[in-house]
Design an enzyme around this catalytic site. Structure first.
Site, PDB file in Angstrom:
ATOM      1  N   HIS A   1      -3.787   6.246   0.198  1.00  0.00           N
ATOM      2  CA  HIS A   1      -4.052   4.910  -0.395  1.00  0.00           C
ATOM      3  C   HIS A   1      -5.429   4.589  -0.181  1.00  0.00           C
ATOM      4  O   HIS A   1      -6.172   4.770   0.986  1.00  0.00           O
ATOM      5  CB  HIS A   1      -3.208   3.923   0.344  1.00  0.00           C
ATOM      6  CG  HIS A   1      -3.449   2.556   0.314  1.00  0.00           C
ATOM      7  ND1 HIS A   1      -3.630   1.841  -0.725  1.00  0.00           N
ATOM      8  CD2 HIS A   1      -3.938   1.690   1.232  1.00  0.00           C
ATOM      9  CE1 HIS A   1      -4.048   0.800  -0.260  1.00  0.00           C
ATOM     10  NE2 HIS A   1      -4.362   0.580   0.830  1.00  0.00           N
TER      11      HIS A   1
ATOM     12  N   ASN B   1      -9.479  -1.894  -3.346  1.00  0.00           N
ATOM     13  CA  ASN B   1      -8.227  -1.824  -2.815  1.00  0.00           C
ATOM     14  C   ASN B   1      -7.137  -2.498  -3.806  1.00  0.00           C
ATOM     15  O   ASN B   1      -7.162  -3.766  -3.580  1.00  0.00           O
ATOM     16  CB  ASN B   1      -8.213  -2.295  -1.418  1.00  0.00           C
ATOM     17  CG  ASN B   1      -6.890  -2.014  -0.910  1.00  0.00           C
ATOM     18  OD1 ASN B   1      -5.912  -1.821  -1.335  1.00  0.00           O
ATOM     19  ND2 ASN B   1      -6.785  -2.065   0.461  1.00  0.00           N
TER      20      ASN B   1
ATOM     21  N   CYS C   1       0.702  -1.127  -0.121  1.00  0.00           N
ATOM     22  CA  CYS C   1       0.147   0.032   0.026  1.00  0.00           C
ATOM     23  C   CYS C   1       0.716   1.215   0.022  1.00  0.00           C
ATOM     24  O   CYS C   1       0.517   2.444  -0.371  1.00  0.00           O
ATOM     25  CB  CYS C   1      -0.910  -0.015   1.320  1.00  0.00           C
ATOM     26  SG  CYS C   1      -1.405  -1.668   1.600  1.00  0.00           S
TER      27      CYS C   1
END
Lengths: 338, 80
Positions: free
Chosen positions: A265, A295, A115
């Protein structure tokens, strides 16, 4: 010392659509509306069974080159950020150099971050350019976390999607370029166990005998698959990101009001909203793009950045703060001046 | 003593789409449809942030009303 500029960003989503209806069909107790209300995610995409991160990176890069932004021969460095490489060795970026037909004078390597990876990648690219080692760096992020997710793990299934992104960082600016300014980084390896695929690396080389562990009716973990302690990751984010953001702002010798847009993120909307409030960022300066891709780990920031540029949310003169945080545990932030 | 109105407002903000607008100190906070493990995690983080008090998930499991959580925080502050 040369300046480094983000010239352009694009991305690729693989072909297998996993929408909330599909997840609901597999887990009837987990309603579609509840999933999208909490996570902000309606769709995510998975790579095909025989499709690797290297394949996603290749397709994304070919599509990028087809846009005519830069000739292949002018790229002198290729960096791939992935945690799901094609092989332990050799480096997937080396294979990509060959597949893409880049010059044999190109430098190429992979680095393993999730991430926070895009921000670290910008840092590496800036380092290569400002030291005169490279002029045109292609930073690719590519991830297939779908291959790590247990079929009964509805929580991680809801959140993660596969993707690849491509960003050109150059020593030459142009209209629409953003100069990469100063960075803040952070690491807390004590939290490594909170987001992990335990088996299959060299620490626990044997895979295939992991045991399914349930908490009541809910799948909890299996050491052969991706494990995420949601509470620990949530706490890491909301308690550390505000300090990192402030540190990045002061390293760039500006004040919070000078930042025009924040792109974090894109983990999940619920947690992002909490992180925004803890960081005291006004909602109108906080960019969210997660609904149609989920994600995608190191690709979330470049995907959001791409859309912010496309939709003219970022204008000349704007200062944009990028902040990545998660697996490692690792975090990084930087400021881009357009 | 923590201001109960402020506490209640912070509690309500953990729920999505204003679902908890009518919540009171006597409300059973786990009975709202948007209550889940993510809401619990967020609530515990908010409590830590605001009051510097650590509440474990098991302790939260032992609470059913908003007031139960309030009293648990007060007790922890008193014993700190």
């Amino acid at each position: 010392m040369h300046s480094a500029y983000i010239i352009a960003t694009s991305y690729f989503l693989p072909g297998i659509l996993v929408d909330n209806e599909k997840i609901n069909a597999e887990h009837p107790e987990w309603s579609v509306d509840k999933i999208s209300a909490k996570t902000g995610i309606e769709k995510r995409y998975y790579a095909a069974e025989d499709q690797t991160s290297g394949d996603l990176a290749y397709i994304a890069a070919e599509q990028f080159f087809n846009k005519g932004i830069i000739e292949k021969g002018k790229v002198d460095f290729l960096i791939l950020c992935t945690q799901s490489p094609d092989y332990f060795l050799p480096t997937t970026a080396c294979i990509l150099q060959d597949r893409l037909g880049l010059s044999k004078k190109t430098g190429a390597f992979d680095f393993n971050l999730g991430c926070s990876g895009f921000v670290y990648g910008l840092g590496i690219a800036k380092g290569l350019i400002s030291s005169g080692q490279a002029k045109n760096v292609l930073l690719i992020t590519a991830e297939t976390y779908s291959k790590f997710i247990h079929p009964n793990d509805k929580k991680n299934k809801t959140i993660f999607g596969d993707a690849a992104s491509v960003t050109l960082i150059s020593s030459q600016s142009n209209a629409g370029a953003g100069e990469i300014l100063n960075f803040s980084y952070g690491t807390d390896g004590a939290g490594a166990k909170h987001l992990m695929v335990k088996n299959g690396g060299l620490r626990n080389i044997h895979k295939g005998n992991g045991e399914d562990i349930y908490e009541g009716d809910e799948f909890y973990s299996n050491d052969d698959y991706l494990f995420m302690d949601g509470k620990e990751i949530f706490d890491f984010t909301v308690f550390n990101v505000p300090g990192l953001v402030n540190d990045c702002i002061s390293k760039n010798e500006i004040s919070p009001e000078d930042v025009d847009l924040y792109i974090f993120h894109q983990a999940n909307q619920f947690m992002l909203e909490r992180a925004r409030r803890m960081s005291k960022i006004p909602a109108e300066k906080f960019y969210i793009y997660i609904k149609d891709s989920g994600n995608t780990v190191s690709s979330t920031i470049p995907i959001a950045l791409h859309h912010a540029m496309e939709n003219n949310v970022i204008r000349k003169g704007n200062k944009v703060l990028l902040c990545g945080f998660g697996v490692g545990l690792s975090m990084g932030a930087t400021l881009i001046a357009y | 003593m923590i201001d109960t109105q402020k506490f209640l407002q912070e509690f309500k903000e953990q729920y999505v789409d204003g679902e908890a607008t009518g919540m009171t100190m006597d409300s059973e906070f786990k009975k709202y449809s948007s209550w889940d493990s993510l809401t619990a995690i967020s609530l515990l983080a908010e409590i830590k942030y605001r009051y510097n008090v650590d509440i474990e998930e098991e302790e939260l499991n032992g609470c059913s009303r908003v007031a139960d959580v309030y009293h648990l925080i007060e007790k922890k502050i008193a014993h700190a």
